[in-house]
Scaffold this motif. Sequence first.
Motif, short mmCIF file in Angstrom:
data_model
loop_
_atom_site.label_atom_id
_atom_site.label_comp_id
_atom_site.label_asym_id
_atom_site.label_seq_id
_atom_site.Cartn_x
_atom_site.Cartn_y
_atom_site.Cartn_z
N PHE A 327 -21.12 7.67 18.41
CA PHE A 327 -20.24 8.83 18.54
C PHE A 327 -20.26 9.39 19.96
CE2 PHE A 327 -19.12 13.35 18.10
CZ PHE A 327 -17.94 13.26 17.39
N SER A 328 -21.36 9.19 20.67
CA SER A 328 -21.45 9.70 22.04
C SER A 328 -20.38 9.09 22.95
CB SER A 328 -22.84 9.40 22.63
OG SER A 328 -23.09 8.01 22.65
N GLU A 329 -19.81 7.96 22.55
CA GLU A 329 -18.75 7.34 23.34
C GLU A 329 -17.45 8.13 23.28
OE1 GLU A 329 -18.34 3.37 21.95
OE2 GLU A 329 -20.35 2.74 22.57
N ILE A 330 -17.26 8.93 22.22
CA ILE A 330 -16.02 9.69 22.08
C ILE A 330 -16.27 11.20 22.00
CG2 ILE A 330 -14.75 7.80 21.02
CD1 ILE A 330 -15.20 9.10 18.30
N GLY A 331 -17.50 11.61 21.72
CA GLY A 331 -17.80 13.03 21.64
C GLY A 331 -17.83 13.67 23.02
N GLY A 332 -17.00 14.69 23.21
CA GLY A 332 -16.99 15.40 24.49
C GLY A 332 -16.20 14.72 25.58
N VAL A 333 -15.50 13.64 25.25
CA VAL A 333 -14.70 12.95 26.25
C VAL A 333 -13.25 12.86 25.75
CG1 VAL A 333 -16.65 11.59 27.08
CG2 VAL A 333 -15.17 10.65 25.31
N ALA A 334 -12.34 12.62 26.66
CA ALA A 334 -10.93 12.49 26.31
C ALA A 334 -10.62 11.06 25.91
CB ALA A 334 -10.04 12.92 27.47
N THR A 335 -10.10 10.87 24.72
CA THR A 335 -9.68 9.55 24.25
C THR A 335 -8.19 9.59 23.98
OG1 THR A 335 -11.83 9.12 23.22
CG2 THR A 335 -9.96 7.81 22.45
N SER A 336 -7.44 8.72 24.63
CA SER A 336 -6.00 8.64 24.41
C SER A 336 -5.65 7.21 24.05
CB SER A 336 -5.24 9.08 25.67
OG SER A 336 -3.86 9.12 25.42
N LEU A 337 -5.07 7.02 22.88
CA LEU A 337 -4.78 5.69 22.35
C LEU A 337 -3.30 5.37 22.48
CD1 LEU A 337 -6.90 6.01 19.07
CD2 LEU A 337 -7.60 4.98 21.23
N GLY A 338 -3.01 4.22 23.03
CA GLY A 338 -1.62 3.82 23.23
C GLY A 338 -1.42 2.34 23.02
N VAL A 339 -0.52 1.74 23.80
CA VAL A 339 -0.21 0.33 23.60
C VAL A 339 -1.39 -0.58 23.90
CG1 VAL A 339 2.26 0.63 24.04
CG2 VAL A 339 0.73 0.10 25.94
N GLU A 340 -2.31 -0.12 24.75
CA GLU A 340 -3.45 -0.97 25.09
C GLU A 340 -4.32 -1.28 23.88
OE1 GLU A 340 -4.86 3.13 25.17
OE2 GLU A 340 -3.11 2.13 26.04
N THR A 341 -4.30 -0.41 22.88
CA THR A 341 -5.03 -0.67 21.64
C THR A 341 -4.06 -0.83 20.46
OG1 THR A 341 -5.31 1.73 21.36
CG2 THR A 341 -7.15 0.51 22.30
N ASP A 342 -2.79 -1.04 20.76
CA ASP A 342 -1.76 -1.18 19.72
C ASP A 342 -1.78 0.00 18.76
OD1 ASP A 342 -0.79 -3.61 20.72
OD2 ASP A 342 -2.31 -4.75 19.63
N ALA A 343 -1.95 1.20 19.29
CA ALA A 343 -2.07 2.39 18.46
C ALA A 343 -0.77 3.17 18.33
CB ALA A 343 -3.16 3.31 19.02
N VAL A 344 0.27 2.77 19.04
CA VAL A 344 1.57 3.42 18.94
C VAL A 344 2.66 2.35 18.89
CG1 VAL A 344 0.82 5.49 20.18
CG2 VAL A 344 1.88 3.62 21.46
N GLY A 345 3.82 2.72 18.39
CA GLY A 345 4.93 1.78 18.38
C GLY A 345 5.86 1.96 17.22
N LEU A 346 6.72 0.97 16.98
CA LEU A 346 7.67 0.97 15.88
C LEU A 346 7.21 0.03 14.79
CD1 LEU A 346 11.04 0.68 17.91
CD2 LEU A 346 9.74 2.75 17.37
N PRO A 347 7.53 0.32 13.53
CA PRO A 347 7.13 -0.58 12.43
C PRO A 347 8.06 -1.80 12.38
CG PRO A 347 8.38 1.26 11.56
CD PRO A 347 8.23 1.52 13.04
N THR A 348 7.49 -2.97 12.44
CA THR A 348 8.32 -4.18 12.42
C THR A 348 8.45 -4.79 11.03
OG1 THR A 348 6.41 -5.56 13.02
CG2 THR A 348 7.79 -4.73 14.81
N GLU A 349 7.52 -4.47 10.14
CA GLU A 349 7.57 -5.08 8.81
C GLU A 349 8.76 -4.58 8.00
OE1 GLU A 349 4.51 -4.79 5.26
OE2 GLU A 349 3.81 -6.17 6.78
#
Length: 394
Positions: A327-349
Motif C-alpha cells: 500500500f505504501s506504493e500508492i498511499g500518500g502519492v498521486a496515482t493517475s491511470l490512463g492508456v498506459e495501463t489500459d484503464a480508460v477507453g471505449l468498450p469494444t465488445e
Amino acid sequence: MKKILALLLASVMALSLAACGGNTSDETTDTTGTTENNTTTEANPADAIPDTMTSEDGTYELAFVTDVGQLKDKSFNEGTWNGVKLYANENDMSYKYYQPANGDQATDDDRYDAMKAAVDAGATVVVCAGFLQEAALTRAAIDFPDVQFIFVDGYPLDDDPDPDVKGNILTNVAGIAFEEAQSGYFAGYAAVMEGYTKLGFSGGGGGTNPACCRYGYGFVQGANAAAAEKDVQVEMNYSWQYGSNFSSSPELQTMANGWYQSGTEVIFACGGSMFQSISAAAAANDGAVIGVDVDQSTESPTVITSAMKELADAVQWSLAKVYDNTFSEIGGVATSLGVETDAVGLPTETWSMTNFTVEQYEALYQQVKDGTLTVDDNYDNLEQDYSNLTLNII
C-alpha cells in the motif's frame, strides 16, 4: 488482457495463497473474461454478488462510502462499488456500503459520519468515491490512522485544513485518479468519425468536478481532431446546467429535449444518473447518447458508445495493495491511470458504430499509448479557438 487487471490478478493470487476460505456466493467470480482495449464482459460478474450481506460477527472489513447520487447509478458509484464487491467475494471478506445522510444535500459532516460508521463497524479499508469526500476524508484519515482509505477520483491529502498550507501527507490515503481526457477524446473522435456533426456535452458537478471537466475537454479535442481529419465543421453545445448533483431531473430532460429538437444529434451524458434524463430525451427525439464511466449500452438503445474508466479493476488493484503489503506504493502519492495501463477507453465488445470501426479505434488508442498523439488534460484551456469546432458554452 488489460495491464491493470493483470497486475490485480497477480496480487490476488499472492494473497490467496495465504488466505483461507472461499467466495461468499456459490459461484466463482471470473474477472478475466475480457478482451483487449477496455472491453466489458457479456455479463457483469458483480451483478451476481449481493449488495448487502450479513457477517457472522457483525463486523464488515471492507467499506464503501458513496458519492452523491444513487448507489446503483449504472455509472460512477456502481462501478466503484462493483470493485469492492468483486474483491470481497474473491477473498471471502465481509463488506458494506454507506450512503451519507441527506442524499444530494450531504455535508462534510454527513460524509465523515458515514466513514466513522464504517470504521466503528470494523472496516480496516474504506473506499470513498468522488472528490467531494476530500474534507471528510482528511478528517477521518487523521482520526483513524490505522485504517487505509482509497480515494477514487482523488489525490494525495495532507493534515492541514488550510488549502493554502502544505501539511504532512496522509500516507493512509491512496488517491486514485484517471486520465478521463483521453477517454473523452476517444468518444468525441468516434462520434464525429461515425458521422455526427452536431454534438452536445452535459456535465455533472456544476463545472467543479475535475473528472467531468477532463472528460468534457477531451471530448471537445477529439471531436475537433476528427472534424479536421474529415475536413468538416462541427458544433457542440456544452453545459453544466442541471447537473450539480449528478441526478436526473425534469429540468435536465427538458434541456436535452430542446437540444435534440434544435438539431443536436448526440449528447455526451457525463454525470451518473443524469444519463436517465438525457437518454429519455434521446429516445423521444430519435437522438443518440454517449455514456460515461462504465459501458452503458445495456441501459438504452440510444447509446452509441461510452467514455469509460476501469473503476472496478482499479478498486480491486488498490485493495490488493493493502493486503499484499504494498500500500505504501500508492498511499500518500498521486496515482493517475490512463492508456498506459489500459484503464480508460471505449468498450469494444458492445461496439455498434459502423462508420468508425474497432480497428480504427485501436489504431487511435495506440497513438495515444505510444505518445505520437497527446491529449491535453488541462481543462483551463477549454475556451480557445478550434480549427473545426464551434463550441457553444451554455
